[in-house]
Design a protein around this motif. Structure first.
Motif, PDB file in Angstrom:
ATOM      1  N   VAL A  63      65.619  82.544  28.127  1.00 30.25           N
ATOM      2  CA  VAL A  63      64.166  82.467  28.298  1.00 30.25           C
ATOM      3  C   VAL A  63      63.521  83.582  29.159  1.00 30.25           C
ATOM      4  CG1 VAL A  63      62.313  80.840  28.814  1.00 30.25           C
ATOM      5  CG2 VAL A  63      64.572  80.039  28.059  1.00 30.25           C
ATOM      6  N   HIS A  64      64.206  83.990  30.146  1.00 28.12           N
ATOM      7  CA  HIS A  64      63.632  85.122  30.934  1.00 28.12           C
ATOM      8  C   HIS A  64      63.546  86.286  30.263  1.00 28.12           C
ATOM      9  CE1 HIS A  64      63.699  88.544  33.803  1.00 28.12           C
ATOM     10  NE2 HIS A  64      63.109  87.484  34.724  1.00 28.12           N
ATOM     11  N   ARG A  65      64.391  86.312  29.351  1.00 28.89           N
ATOM     12  CA  ARG A  65      64.299  87.892  28.410  1.00 28.89           C
ATOM     13  C   ARG A  65      62.958  87.599  27.703  1.00 28.89           C
ATOM     14  NH1 ARG A  65      64.111  91.138  25.293  1.00 28.89           N
ATOM     15  NH2 ARG A  65      63.404  89.639  23.632  1.00 28.89           N
ATOM     16  N   ILE A  66      62.419  86.454  27.373  1.00 31.01           N
ATOM     17  CA  ILE A  66      61.410  86.453  26.414  1.00 31.01           C
ATOM     18  C   ILE A  66      60.175  86.390  27.244  1.00 31.01           C
ATOM     19  CG2 ILE A  66      60.314  85.043  24.829  1.00 31.01           C
ATOM     20  CD1 ILE A  66      62.753  83.935  23.878  1.00 31.01           C
ATOM     21  N   LEU A  67      60.266  85.718  28.596  1.00 25.72           N
ATOM     22  CA  LEU A  67      59.029  85.363  29.171  1.00 25.72           C
ATOM     23  C   LEU A  67      58.762  86.234  30.505  1.00 25.72           C
ATOM     24  CD1 LEU A  67      59.061  81.594  29.103  1.00 25.72           C
ATOM     25  CD2 LEU A  67      57.657  83.048  27.787  1.00 25.72           C
ATOM     26  N   GLY A  68      60.157  86.804  30.862  1.00 22.72           N
ATOM     27  CA  GLY A  68      59.841  87.520  32.395  1.00 22.72           C
ATOM     28  C   GLY A  68      59.888  86.430  33.372  1.00 22.72           C
ATOM     29  N   ASN A  69      59.273  86.890  34.444  1.00 25.70           N
ATOM     30  CA  ASN A  69      59.497  86.170  35.862  1.00 25.70           C
ATOM     31  C   ASN A  69      58.394  85.145  35.618  1.00 25.70           C
ATOM     32  OD1 ASN A  69      61.046  88.224  36.351  1.00 25.70           O
ATOM     33  ND2 ASN A  69      60.004  88.941  38.165  1.00 25.70           N
ATOM     34  N   ARG A  70      58.472  84.289  34.621  1.00 24.87           N
ATOM     35  CA  ARG A  70      57.517  83.246  34.631  1.00 24.87           C
ATOM     36  C   ARG A  70      58.305  81.814  34.783  1.00 24.87           C
ATOM     37  NH1 ARG A  70      53.913  84.835  29.496  1.00 24.87           N
ATOM     38  NH2 ARG A  70      53.093  82.562  29.548  1.00 24.87           N
ATOM     39  N   TRP A  71      58.532  81.860  36.169  1.00 20.13           N
ATOM     40  CA  TRP A  71      59.545  80.798  36.560  1.00 20.13           C
ATOM     41  C   TRP A  71      59.076  79.227  36.229  1.00 20.13           C
ATOM     42  CZ3 TRP A  71      63.275  83.862  37.018  1.00 20.13           C
ATOM     43  CH2 TRP A  71      63.029  85.082  37.614  1.00 20.13           C
ATOM     44  N   ALA A  72      58.043  79.215  36.357  1.00 21.78           N
ATOM     45  CA  ALA A  72      57.520  77.752  36.035  1.00 21.78           C
ATOM     46  C   ALA A  72      58.070  77.494  34.571  1.00 21.78           C
ATOM     47  CB  ALA A  72      56.132  77.483  36.491  1.00 21.78           C
ATOM     48  N   GLN A  73      57.696  78.408  33.830  1.00 17.33           N
ATOM     49  CA  GLN A  73      57.829  78.334  32.419  1.00 17.33           C
ATOM     50  C   GLN A  73      59.223  78.136  31.872  1.00 17.33           C
ATOM     51  OE1 GLN A  73      55.615  77.803  29.697  1.00 17.33           O
ATOM     52  NE2 GLN A  73      54.097  77.630  31.412  1.00 17.33           N
ATOM     53  N   ILE A  74      59.931  78.966  32.575  1.00 16.57           N
ATOM     54  CA  ILE A  74      61.524  78.714  32.512  1.00 16.57           C
ATOM     55  C   ILE A  74      61.823  77.498  32.905  1.00 16.57           C
ATOM     56  CG2 ILE A  74      63.793  79.838  33.262  1.00 16.57           C
ATOM     57  CD1 ILE A  74      62.315  82.684  33.631  1.00 16.57           C
ATOM     58  N   ALA A  75      61.483  77.102  33.995  1.00 17.13           N
ATOM     59  CA  ALA A  75      61.940  75.725  34.628  1.00 17.13           C
ATOM     60  C   ALA A  75      61.810  74.620  33.714  1.00 17.13           C
ATOM     61  CB  ALA A  75      61.381  75.585  35.874  1.00 17.13           C
ATOM     62  N   LYS A  76      60.788  74.596  32.831  1.00 13.91           N
ATOM     63  CA  LYS A  76      60.539  73.697  31.950  1.00 13.91           C
ATOM     64  C   LYS A  76      61.365  73.378  30.845  1.00 13.91           C
ATOM     65  CE  LYS A  76      55.308  73.846  32.336  1.00 13.91           C
ATOM     66  NZ  LYS A  76      54.087  74.428  31.705  1.00 13.91           N
ATOM     67  N   HIS A  77      62.155  74.582  30.682  1.00 17.71           N
ATOM     68  CA  HIS A  77      63.695  74.309  29.839  1.00 17.71           C
ATOM     69  C   HIS A  77      64.527  73.691  30.535  1.00 17.71           C
ATOM     70  CE1 HIS A  77      61.775  77.032  27.015  1.00 17.71           C
ATOM     71  NE2 HIS A  77      61.156  77.582  27.820  1.00 17.71           N
ATOM     72  N   LEU A  78      64.594  73.357  31.701  1.00 18.51           N
ATOM     73  CA  LEU A  78      65.715  72.908  32.515  1.00 18.51           C
ATOM     74  C   LEU A  78      65.213  71.656  33.361  1.00 18.51           C
ATOM     75  CD1 LEU A  78      66.504  76.595  34.021  1.00 18.51           C
ATOM     76  CD2 LEU A  78      68.164  75.047  32.174  1.00 18.51           C
ATOM     77  N   PRO A  79      65.549  70.554  32.608  1.00 19.58           N
ATOM     78  CA  PRO A  79      65.043  69.313  33.269  1.00 19.58           C
ATOM     79  C   PRO A  79      65.769  69.039  34.540  1.00 19.58           C
ATOM     80  CG  PRO A  79      65.942  68.787  30.994  1.00 19.58           C
ATOM     81  CD  PRO A  79      66.109  70.234  31.297  1.00 19.58           C
ATOM     82  N   GLY A  80      64.900  68.751  35.455  1.00 23.21           N
ATOM     83  CA  GLY A  80      65.471  68.340  36.876  1.00 23.21           C
ATOM     84  C   GLY A  80      65.430  69.366  37.604  1.00 23.21           C
ATOM     85  N   ARG A  81      65.119  70.778  37.136  1.00 23.38           N
ATOM     86  CA  ARG A  81      64.992  72.224  37.878  1.00 23.38           C
ATOM     87  C   ARG A  81      63.771  72.548  38.335  1.00 23.38           C
ATOM     88  NH1 ARG A  81      70.320  72.254  40.029  1.00 23.38           N
ATOM     89  NH2 ARG A  81      71.896  72.399  38.429  1.00 23.38           N
ATOM     90  N   THR A  82      63.672  73.060  39.301  1.00 26.06           N
ATOM     91  CA  THR A  82      62.192  73.532  39.885  1.00 26.06           C
ATOM     92  C   THR A  82      61.952  75.133  39.548  1.00 26.06           C
ATOM     93  OG1 THR A  82      62.739  74.072  42.099  1.00 26.06           O
ATOM     94  CG2 THR A  82      62.157  71.750  41.610  1.00 26.06           C
ATOM     95  N   ASP A  83      60.986  75.618  39.461  1.00 29.75           N
ATOM     96  CA  ASP A  83      60.720  77.006  39.603  1.00 29.75           C
ATOM     97  C   ASP A  83      61.438  77.752  40.588  1.00 29.75           C
ATOM     98  OD1 ASP A  83      58.790  75.863  41.146  1.00 29.75           O
ATOM     99  OD2 ASP A  83      57.082  77.278  40.422  1.00 29.75           O
ATOM    100  N   ASN A  84      61.248  77.261  41.890  1.00 30.68           N
ATOM    101  CA  ASN A  84      61.637  77.700  42.809  1.00 30.68           C
ATOM    102  C   ASN A  84      63.025  77.983  42.797  1.00 30.68           C
ATOM    103  OD1 ASN A  84      60.773  78.924  45.450  1.00 30.68           O
ATOM    104  ND2 ASN A  84      61.715  76.999  46.616  1.00 30.68           N
ATOM    105  N   GLU A  85      63.871  76.683  42.537  1.00 27.83           N
ATOM    106  CA  GLU A  85      65.403  76.700  42.321  1.00 27.83           C
ATOM    107  C   GLU A  85      65.640  77.978  41.226  1.00 27.83           C
ATOM    108  OE1 GLU A  85      66.284  72.895  41.433  1.00 27.83           O
ATOM    109  OE2 GLU A  85      68.319  73.023  42.062  1.00 27.83           O
ATOM    110  N   VAL A  86      65.119  77.862  40.119  1.00 28.70           N
ATOM    111  CA  VAL A  86      65.415  78.993  39.088  1.00 28.70           C
ATOM    112  C   VAL A  86      65.386  80.317  39.545  1.00 28.70           C
ATOM    113  CG1 VAL A  86      64.582  79.868  36.850  1.00 28.70           C
ATOM    114  CG2 VAL A  86      64.837  77.361  37.107  1.00 28.70           C
ATOM    115  N   LYS A  87      64.297  80.510  40.360  1.00 32.30           N
ATOM    116  CA  LYS A  87      63.919  81.844  41.068  1.00 32.30           C
ATOM    117  C   LYS A  87      64.848  82.295  42.028  1.00 32.30           C
ATOM    118  CE  LYS A  87      60.375  81.783  43.580  1.00 32.30           C
ATOM    119  NZ  LYS A  87      58.896  81.592  44.007  1.00 32.30           N
TER     120      LYS A  87
END
Length: 339
Positions: free
Chosen positions: A80-104
């Motif tokens: 997802v990062h390859r597509i969206l770049g550093n849009r952590w909140a968007q990326i985190a939406k693909h990972l239930p239970g994970r936060t943008d901060n955690e992903v970042k």
DNA sequence: AAATAGAACAACCGCAAAAAA
DNA sequence: GTTTTTTGCGGTTGTTCTATT
């Protein structure tokens, strides 16, 4: 010491104590947060609302999943990062239970380094040019002996936010745009010289192609796109949606033609897809219906994805340029696909 | 056992967009 | 329509943990 975000004196900062956590949880579970700025007052906390919100979202929410990321989650993040770049909140939406901060944090502390060790630029997911890679060579050699290389294009069935914001190309291709132009070059240029898009309505175009590209290698037309993206593009280009053979996606992923037709409304499409997906109706988009010239694609996108139906090995194996594309041979040095 | 470095995690800051007044 | 407030986001910094010397 004051807190700039809320102009309040005597707000506590730093790590939260268990007592504070308890107060916050207690208050929110019984009242909801309402306006975050009023939460600390009612919850009896000497924190600013912003801090409360962050603590709740990143740590206290009951639906949060704790613990280390699984390999599957890691791959989703990369994809997802390859597509969206550093849009952590968007990326985190693909990972239930994970936060943008955690992903970042996970990205910055772990994935980034792994990608660099693979000789890939973590920003673009492109191969780092050989002279720049030299510095990483040792690290790369070490890691290669222990790890599976990341595929540049991968796909996961959990990718449900089919965002179309597209990163720069994996391959360096000749650009018709001046190097100092603020306009981004197209993702790919075909052998046919293309008319430059008019300045109005064509800001930051991402993709340009012509009919020559819709050959037997449809799924690899755009080597730096995921097959989701390729499928969308190739299925539309193989229809009569764009009879001129030219089109591009602008920064909003609106299908632009240089004659008639409505924009390609990707957001709308994804909306439909997601709602279909939720209904568990796994139609395949490759069963593309005949699309109406004048209506554009979005009327025909009521088929949802079963992304697992695509041949990922094929996509990976066809990552290099299809024959119809113009290559910048000077950049081929960078194509040391030796991992 | 103590010191240090690096990794991992948590929280803050500033900005922009959205919502409310 | 304008101003103010709130919310959400991404970058960055600070703190804690862990491995190594």
């Amino acid at each position: 010491m004051g807190h700039r975000c809320c102009n309040k004196q005597k707000v506590k900062r730093g790590l939260w104590s268990p007592e504070e956590d308890e107060k916050l949880v207690k208050y929110i579970t019984s009242h909801g947060h309402g306006s975050w700025s009023s939460v600390p007052k009612f919850a009896g906390l000497k924190r600013c609302g912003k801090s409360c919100r962050l603590r709740w979202i990143n740590y206290l929410r009951p639906e949060l999943k704790r613990g280390s990321f699984s390999a599957e989650e890691e791959q989703i993040i990369i994809d997802v990062h390859r597509i969206l770049g550093n849009r952590w909140a968007q990326i985190a939406k693909h990972l239930p239970g994970r936060t943008d901060n955690e992903v970042k944090n996970f990205w910055n502390s772990c994935i980034k380094k792994k990608l660099m060790a693979q000789g890939l630029d973590p920003k673009t997911h492109n191969l780092i040019p050989s002279h720049q890679r030299a510095a990483n060579k040792i690290a790369c050699n070490i890691s290669q002996s222990n790890q599976q290389p990341f595929s540049i294009i991968t796909l996961d069935s959990k990718m449900k936010d089919y965002s179309m914001e597209i990163n720069p190309p994996i391959l360096t291709l000749p650009s018709p745009y001046p190097s100092n132009s603020s306009t981004q070059p197209p993702l790919l240029q075909t052998t046919t010289s293309l008319p430059l898009p008019a300045t109005t309505g064509y800001q930051n175009p991402s993709v340009i192609w012509n009919e020559n590209t819709q050959n037997s290698q449809d799924s690899s037309i755009f080597p730096c796109l995921s097959s989701i993206e390729n499928t969308l593009i190739s299925s539309s280009s193989s229809s009569s949606v764009n009879p001129t053979g030219f089109g591009l996606l602008d920064e909003n992923c609106f299908w632009r033609t240089n004659i008639i037709g409505e924009p390609f409304d990707a957001a709308k499409i994804f909306e439909v897809m997601q709602s279909q997906d939720q209904e568990n109706q796994p139609n395949k988009i490759c069963d593309t219906q005949i699309m109406d010239n004048t209506k554009g694609v979005h009327d025909n996108m009521d088929a949802s994805f079963d992304t697992t139906s695509y041949d990922l090995e094929f996509v990976d194996s066809t990552i290099l340029l299809p024959g119809s594309m113009c290559r910048d041979l000077s950049s081929m040095d960078d194509l040391a696909w030796n991992f």
